[in-house]
Design a protein around this motif. Structure first.
Motif: not given
Length: 791
Positions: A351-362
């Protein structure tokens, strides 16, 4: 006749040429060519010809244009495609320039224009575009991006670059060169699963959640290369290389043929590194989320390719949601170069990434994302119920009879206290750790299994089947790059959830030591193979263990437990589960078990006064994400007084008993009570923990740890035996060692009799022998009658 035909054909061709401008740049058929002196140069057109062409030659006036005869007939597609692309780019430019948020009254802002300007002036050449905004502006644009992202993303980036050029003029001296802008996409659409990516999704935009388990180092990839021929030193500049993991194959032949020069050899080209333009890129390995893995299957992995500003955004162990283009690349080179290469058309996917959202709390993010306002309303009602604490305790493993206090404590563990970050950068953990010690057949493992299913993120491991590296983190060699990469273990994957460890007593000692840091500091530090790093493991630990003798033996007291004091003090609550013989209780229990077996299949819906599992799971996730209570002033005052009373009560207790109590009341225990009362407030979605919560927290602490301490069953475990006891034990040990040398054998009975004659208590002698056996200094021989000294 022939001449007439020819004339007619020529006039027909002219007529067609007038009607269709696309035919105008195909060269005339060779048999209809005019005489050489009558041919017009290509840039002089007849006035009756449409003006599209004039516009086209103006737009690319530095492009000499190639005139050719097409053997497959005219190809009108190229021009339309070019026009379509220019139109799309124009629409994208308008979108970035004109999209605004807010109404006329409140005043609106141009979202992307301002963002571009702000980022560009900060020296960050990227912008994040929401697909929802784009589809509200122009449905077709968003559709193009979804269906053919690899063709239309570069157009969007060019448009962004042009808009940035407009909004940042005039630029300061030295910064006149316009930088490339990277466009990242994000969308609120529902995500797919790694397992649902099939061949029909190739080169489409996909959205996938998962856990990043390893990341490579940041490397450089060329976007434009210059190549030179070995033979004739001919240089070809500005060859664009497609983004992604696809490479570029160099041409096999040199096509400049000069007279009087030997032909260049095969494969003559090599790359000139100094003239290449490169960008950073990084490959990540994404593993699907544990709750999406079907039962009994291995979790699937997917390779991700990030470039430019997306590099180094993620560390292993993060839960992320990826927007990317599902692409394919050549699989690894086949070994045999023979004719029978099977994998000719086979491609590997990434997958060629074009956007990332990191779930901070998890903290169970997957459940929060899908919550509707009706759900929230329902949960608020649920939390406002006066008896919510009892309801939650009832809903935890309803098929298991009894052990109400343990269920209440597990309820506290699932909700957890509040994590505090102090001004000096230290953090205090908010997660509650719980240990259940006891007899077999008291449904400890079933409780653990239930908690794993019910907590938003749950990982279940067994003591014998897990090693220190599997629980914390391991460093291994990446087969592709031969570098060391780090992969997080169970406690890193359960970040924000619960780790259930069954058979805790069967773990090897050195493996158990590995989770000390994870339990109190909630980090895992690693220094192996040149990798020095710290990973987060903000998780609760729920452990179950048996006694040393299999069953709990009341006569042996503290010998039932084989744990070090260091690990025991890290558990907030320690429950001792005994299988007591009591006729009434046994009767009710047998009845309950019969009912469970009889109505196992028929009873599908939840009983009155219980919350069903799925709803409970989402309620826990909701409370954990929305609420972080603190102690109120009155509750803190009350707890302080109680704590002082407990300490002095313990002192009184010691004075009466003439030796110190087994479990000391320390600050760790005080913090355990605070966490329990905070979690009780969290169940009710209240901002402050009241006095009643503190009372319940104290009660839970008393029935678990204090009760275990006072019953004498944990005596000596904490390592707090009195100094007189300690002195006596060391005297016995010294005499024992003087009594028989290394390598000799003595009957156990005679030693015990000897010491009893010297007026030593019997339990002290047996305790010393047991300690020496545990240290491996003596051994039993001949059916445990004879002691043999090893060292």
């Amino acid at each position: 006749l022939g001449a007439k035909l020819q004339r007619a054909e020529r006039s027909g061709f002219r007529q067609r040429e007038r009607e269709s401008p696309a035919l105008a740049h195909t060269r005339r058929p060779p048999h209809t060519r005019r005489s050489p002196h009558a041919r017009r140069p290509p840039h002089i057109r007849r006035p009756d010809q449409p003006s599209v062409l004039r516009l086209r030659t103006m737009s690319g006036f530095d492009d000499p244009g190639v005139y050719y005869s097409d053997s497959f007939g005219p190809d009108p597609q190229t021009d339309d495609g070019q026009l379509l692309r220019t139109q799309i780019k124009k629409r994208m430019r308008e979108f970035l320039r004109q999209y605004r948020v807010g109404s006329d009254r409140s005043g609106f802002t141009f979202k992307y224009r301002d963002e571009l300007k702000r980022h560009y002036n900060l020296g960050e050449y990227w912008i994040e575009v929401s697909l929802e905004d784009m589809s509200s502006f122009d449905e077709d644009l968003a559709d193009y991006l979804l269906k053919q992202p690899s063709e239309h993303l570069p157009l969007l980036e060019e448009a962004a670059q042009e808009v940035a050029d407009e909004v940042t003029r005039p630029r300061p001296a030295g910064d006149e060169i316009l930088q490339d802008i990277q466009v990242m996409l994000h969308s609120d659409a529902n995500y797919a699963n790694i397992r649902s990516l099939k061949s029909d999704q190739v080169s489409r935009l996909v959205k996938i959640p998962g856990i990043v388990i390893s990341a490579s180092a940041v490397r450089a990839k060329a976007t434009r290369i210059a190549i030179e021929c070995r033979g004739c030193r001919n240089i070809m500049n500005n060859i664009t290389v497609r983004p992604g993991l696809e490479g570029y194959t160099l041409p096999r032949k040199c096509n400049t043929e000069q007279a009087g020069r030997p032909k260049c050899p095969m494969d003559p080209y090599f790359i000139i590194p100094d003239k290449c333009k490169c960008v950073d890129f990084q490959t990540l390995k994404l593993q699907e989320t544990p709750d999406a893995v079907p039962h009994g299957e291995m979790p699937r992995h997917m390779q991700l390719y990030c470039d430019r500003y997306l590099c180094d955004k993620i560390v292993p162990g993060n839960r992320v949601t990826i927007m990317g283009i599902y692409s394919i690349r050549k699989s690894g080179g086949t070994t045999n170069k023979g004719r029978d290469r099977v994998g000719v058309g086979i491609r590997g996917s990434y997958i060629r990434v074009v956007g990332i959202q990191v779930d901070t709390e998890g903290t169970g993010h997957g459940l929060i994302g899908t919550m509707s306002p009706q759900d929230e309303e329902e949960f608020r009602h649920l939390a406002a119920m006066p008896n919510i604490y009892e309801v939650i305790a009832k809903s935890i493993a309803p098929s298991i009879y009894g052990s109400a206090d343990i269920k209440k404590a597990i309820g506290c563990l699932l909700f957890g206290g509040s994590r505090k970050r102090l001004p000096d950068g230290l953090t205090r953990r908010g997660d509650i750790n719980l240990l259940m010690l006891g007899d077999p057949g008291t449904a400890k493992s079933q409780l653990l299994k239930f908690v794993e299913r019910c907590s938003p993120i749950g990982v279940y491991t067994s003591g014998k089947g897990s090693s220190a590296a599997g629980l914390t983190a391991s460093v291994m060699r990446d087969p592709a790059t031969r570098n060391f990469v780090m992969e997080g273990g169970a406690m890193v994957l359960a970040d924000g959830g619960v780790v259930c460890i069954d058979e805790f007593d069967k773990m090897r000692e050195d493996d158990r030591v590995a989770i000390h840091e994870a339990m109190e500091q909630q980090t895992i530090s690693i220094a192996k193979a040149g990798i020095t790093t710290t990973l987060n493991s903000r998780c609760s630990v729920l452990a179950a263990a048996n006694s040393v003798f299999g069953r709990w033996d009341d006569t042996k007291g503290e010998e039932n437990i084989d744990f070090m004091p260091t690990i025991l003090s890290r558990f907030d609550m320690i429950f001792i589960v005994k299988d007591e013989h009591n006729q009434e209780r046994d009767m009710v229990l047998a009845k309950h078990v019969m009912n469970v077996h009889l109505s196992a299949l028929t009873q599908t819906h939840a009983v009155e006064g219980e919350i069903e599992l799925n709803k409970l799971k989402r309620f826990i996730a909701y409370c954990r994400s929305k609420c972080g209570p603190r102690l109120s002033a009155e509750a803190a005052e009350k707890l302080k007084n109680k704590y002082i009373l407990m300490r002095s009560g313990a002192r009184e207790h010691e004075r009466e008993r003439d030796h110190s109590s087994s479990i000391p009341i320390t600050v760790r225990q005080l913090e355990a009570i605070i966490r329990a009362s905070e979690s009780l407030a969290k169940m009710k979605l209240q901002p402050f923990a009241s006095e009643r919560d503190v009372e319940e927290g104290l009660r839970l602490f008393q029935v678990s740890t204090l009760d275990a301490a006072m019953s004498g069953s944990l005596a000596g475990v904490e390592g707090f035996t009195t100094s007189e006891d300690q002195e006596m034990l060391s005297r016995v040990e010294k005499q024992l060692k003087r009594r028989f040398a290394i390598g000799s054998q003595v009957s156990e009975h005679s030693i015990v009799q000897d010491f009893l004659k010297q007026k030593y208590p019997e339990h002290a002698i047996y305790r010393v022998l047991q300690l020496m056996m545990r240290r491996g200094e003596i051994q039993h021989r001949m059916q445990r009658k004879v002691l043999y000294r090893i060292k």
